[in-house]
Motif scaffolding. Structure first.
Motif, PDB file in Angstrom:
ATOM      1  N   GLU A 260      -2.067 -13.723  -2.181  1.00  0.00           N
ATOM      2  CA  GLU A 260      -1.332 -14.967  -2.290  1.00  0.00           C
ATOM      3  C   GLU A 260      -1.412 -15.754  -1.000  1.00  0.00           C
ATOM      4  N   LEU A 261      -1.350 -17.069  -1.171  1.00  0.00           N
ATOM      5  CA  LEU A 261      -1.218 -17.961  -0.027  1.00  0.00           C
ATOM      6  C   LEU A 261       0.230 -17.945   0.426  1.00  0.00           C
ATOM      7  N   ALA A 262       0.444 -17.920   1.709  1.00  0.00           N
ATOM      8  CA  ALA A 262       1.803 -17.970   2.243  1.00  0.00           C
ATOM      9  C   ALA A 262       2.391 -19.354   1.980  1.00  0.00           C
ATOM     10  N   GLU A 263       3.687 -19.419   1.872  1.00  0.00           N
ATOM     11  CA  GLU A 263       4.371 -20.700   1.714  1.00  0.00           C
ATOM     12  C   GLU A 263       4.382 -21.453   3.034  1.00  0.00           C
ATOM     13  N   ALA A 264       3.987 -22.692   3.011  1.00  0.00           N
ATOM     14  CA  ALA A 264       4.112 -23.615   4.146  1.00  0.00           C
ATOM     15  C   ALA A 264       3.313 -23.234   5.383  1.00  0.00           C
ATOM     16  N   LYS A 265       2.314 -22.339   5.238  1.00  0.00           N
ATOM     17  CA  LYS A 265       1.444 -22.057   6.383  1.00  0.00           C
ATOM     18  C   LYS A 265       0.100 -21.563   5.866  1.00  0.00           C
ATOM     19  N   PRO A 266      -0.977 -21.822   6.618  1.00  0.00           N
ATOM     20  CA  PRO A 266      -2.316 -21.411   6.185  1.00  0.00           C
ATOM     21  C   PRO A 266      -2.569 -19.930   6.469  1.00  0.00           C
ATOM     22  N   GLN A 267      -2.127 -19.107   5.540  1.00  0.00           N
ATOM     23  CA  GLN A 267      -2.247 -17.661   5.687  1.00  0.00           C
ATOM     24  C   GLN A 267      -2.463 -17.048   4.311  1.00  0.00           C
ATOM     25  N   ILE A 268      -3.329 -16.028   4.244  1.00  0.00           N
ATOM     26  CA  ILE A 268      -3.632 -15.357   2.990  1.00  0.00           C
ATOM     27  C   ILE A 268      -3.535 -13.852   3.187  1.00  0.00           C
ATOM     28  N   ASP A 269      -2.777 -13.192   2.322  1.00  0.00           N
ATOM     29  CA  ASP A 269      -2.696 -11.737   2.290  1.00  0.00           C
ATOM     30  C   ASP A 269      -3.472 -11.259   1.072  1.00  0.00           C
TER      31      ASP A 269
ATOM     32  N   ALA B  53     -15.951  -0.515  -6.380  1.00  0.00           N
ATOM     33  CA  ALA B  53     -17.071   0.253  -6.943  1.00  0.00           C
ATOM     34  C   ALA B  53     -18.020   0.563  -5.797  1.00  0.00           C
ATOM     35  N   ARG B  54     -18.513   1.808  -5.758  1.00  0.00           N
ATOM     36  CA  ARG B  54     -19.376   2.225  -4.662  1.00  0.00           C
ATOM     37  C   ARG B  54     -20.641   2.849  -5.215  1.00  0.00           C
ATOM     38  N   THR B  55     -21.737   2.646  -4.466  1.00  0.00           N
ATOM     39  CA  THR B  55     -22.959   3.365  -4.797  1.00  0.00           C
ATOM     40  C   THR B  55     -22.820   4.804  -4.303  1.00  0.00           C
ATOM     41  N   GLN B  56     -23.685   5.665  -4.777  1.00  0.00           N
ATOM     42  CA  GLN B  56     -23.612   7.076  -4.420  1.00  0.00           C
ATOM     43  C   GLN B  56     -23.730   7.297  -2.915  1.00  0.00           C
ATOM     44  N   GLY B  57     -24.528   6.493  -2.225  1.00  0.00           N
ATOM     45  CA  GLY B  57     -24.751   6.695  -0.801  1.00  0.00           C
ATOM     46  C   GLY B  57     -23.807   5.940   0.116  1.00  0.00           C
ATOM     47  N   SER B  58     -22.862   5.188  -0.422  1.00  0.00           N
ATOM     48  CA  SER B  58     -21.960   4.417   0.439  1.00  0.00           C
ATOM     49  C   SER B  58     -20.918   5.319   1.086  1.00  0.00           C
ATOM     50  N   PRO B  59     -20.344   4.889   2.230  1.00  0.00           N
ATOM     51  CA  PRO B  59     -19.310   5.698   2.877  1.00  0.00           C
ATOM     52  C   PRO B  59     -18.054   5.772   2.009  1.00  0.00           C
ATOM     53  N   ALA B  60     -17.253   6.789   2.242  1.00  0.00           N
ATOM     54  CA  ALA B  60     -16.002   6.957   1.505  1.00  0.00           C
ATOM     55  C   ALA B  60     -15.109   5.739   1.726  1.00  0.00           C
ATOM     56  N   TYR B  61     -14.569   5.202   0.630  1.00  0.00           N
ATOM     57  CA  TYR B  61     -13.720   4.012   0.690  1.00  0.00           C
ATOM     58  C   TYR B  61     -12.976   3.903  -0.630  1.00  0.00           C
ATOM     59  N   SER B  62     -11.667   3.701  -0.558  1.00  0.00           N
ATOM     60  CA  SER B  62     -10.901   3.591  -1.797  1.00  0.00           C
ATOM     61  C   SER B  62     -10.100   2.303  -1.916  1.00  0.00           C
ATOM     62  N   GLY B  63      -9.995   1.520  -0.849  1.00  0.00           N
ATOM     63  CA  GLY B  63      -9.283   0.249  -0.942  1.00  0.00           C
ATOM     64  C   GLY B  63      -8.932  -0.314   0.409  1.00  0.00           C
ATOM     65  N   GLY B  64      -8.403  -1.545   0.390  1.00  0.00           N
ATOM     66  CA  GLY B  64      -8.075  -2.179   1.651  1.00  0.00           C
ATOM     67  C   GLY B  64      -7.072  -3.303   1.510  1.00  0.00           C
ATOM     68  N   LYS B  65      -6.672  -3.811   2.665  1.00  0.00           N
ATOM     69  CA  LYS B  65      -5.805  -4.989   2.782  1.00  0.00           C
ATOM     70  C   LYS B  65      -6.400  -5.868   3.868  1.00  0.00           C
ATOM     71  N   ARG B  66      -6.240  -7.166   3.705  1.00  0.00           N
ATOM     72  CA  ARG B  66      -6.650  -8.106   4.756  1.00  0.00           C
ATOM     73  C   ARG B  66      -5.624  -9.221   4.862  1.00  0.00           C
TER      74      ARG B  66
END
Length: 192
Positions: A108-117, A124-137
Motif C-alpha cells: 500500500e501507498l502511505a497516506e500523505a507521503k510518498p512511501q510504499i510498503d 516461484a524459484r528454479t531448482q538452482g536458485s538460492p533458498a528464498y521464501s519471501g520478503g518485505k520492502r
C-alpha cells in the motif's frame, strides 16, 4: 519538485515519485543467509522506473559489489518487473530476478507521503536458485532521494533485513539538450 508527465495514466500518478533513473549505494548483509561465497558488502545500484503510456511502470535494477574505495567490482543482483496501482491505493508488483526467482508483491501507498510498503504474496524459484521464501520492502522518497530497505526470509531463516540503499536521481542529457542552444559558443561567457 516532482513533475507529472502529461502521458502518465491517471491511475499511476501516486507512483510518479519513482519515475526516472536513480543511482547510489547501499549495504548488503548477504552473509547471514548461509549462501556459499556470499559476504556482507557495500554495493552500487542503478534503478530505473519508466512508463510507455500503459497502466504500469516498468522497473529495472542492477547492483554490483563495491570495493572499500567505491570502485565497481562484480555484479550482485539484477531485477526486472512491472508496478501497478490497484483500487484502494494497493500496489501490485511482478518481478523476476536473475537468480531464477519470480515474485508477486502487494502493498500500500502511505497516506500523505510518498512511501510504499510491499510484501511478497507468491514466490516461484528454479531448482538452482538460492533458498528464498519471501520478503518485505519499504520504498520512500525523502528530500528528493529514493531510499529503500529490503528484508528476506528462507525456509530456515526468519525474515530479516538484507539490503538497503540511498539513491539520487540521475540527470538525463536528453532533458538538457534544449537548454544548450542558449549557452554561449565559447562556454566561458557563462561564468562571467
Amino acid at each position: 519538485m516532482i513533475e507529472i508527465p502529461t502521458d502518465l495514466p491517471p491511475d499511476l500518478v501516486p507512483l510518479v515519485f519513482l519515475l526516472g533513473t536513480w543511482q547510489g549505494a547501499g549495504v548488503a548483509a548477504l552473509d547471514q543467509f548461509g549462501d556459499p561465497g556470499q559476504e556482507a558488502c557495500n554495493f552500487g545500484q542503478e534503478v530505473s522506473f519508466s512508463h510507455d503510456g500503459r497502466d504500469f511502470l516498468e522497473y529495472a535494477s542492477h547492483t554490483w559489489r563495491l570495493d572499500p574505495e567505491g570502485n565497481r567490482l562484480e555484479p550482485l543482483e539484477s531485477e526486472h518487473g512491472f508496478w501497478r496501482i490497484k483500487p484502494d491505493r494497493q500496489v501490485e508488483v511482478t518481478m523476476i530476478r536473475d537468480q531464477g526467482v519470480a515474485e508477486i508483491w502487494y502493498g500500500e501507498l502511505a497516506e500523505a507521503k510518498p512511501q510504499i510498503d510491499l510484501v511478497t504474496d507468491a514466490v516461484a524459484r528454479t531448482q538452482g536458485s538460492p533458498a528464498y521464501s519471501g520478503g518485505k520492502r519499504l520504498y520512500g522518497y525523502v528530500n528528493g532521494d529514493l531510499m529503500w530497505v529490503g528484508e528476506k526470509a528462507t525456509p530456515d531463516i526468519a525474515l530479516r533485513p538484507y539490503m538497503s540503499a540511498h539513491l539520487k536521481k540521475s540527470v538525463n542529457p536528453k532533458e538538457w539538450v534544449a537548454d544548450l542552444k542558449n549557452l554561449p559558443d565559447d562556454g566561458i561567457a557563462f561564468f562571467r
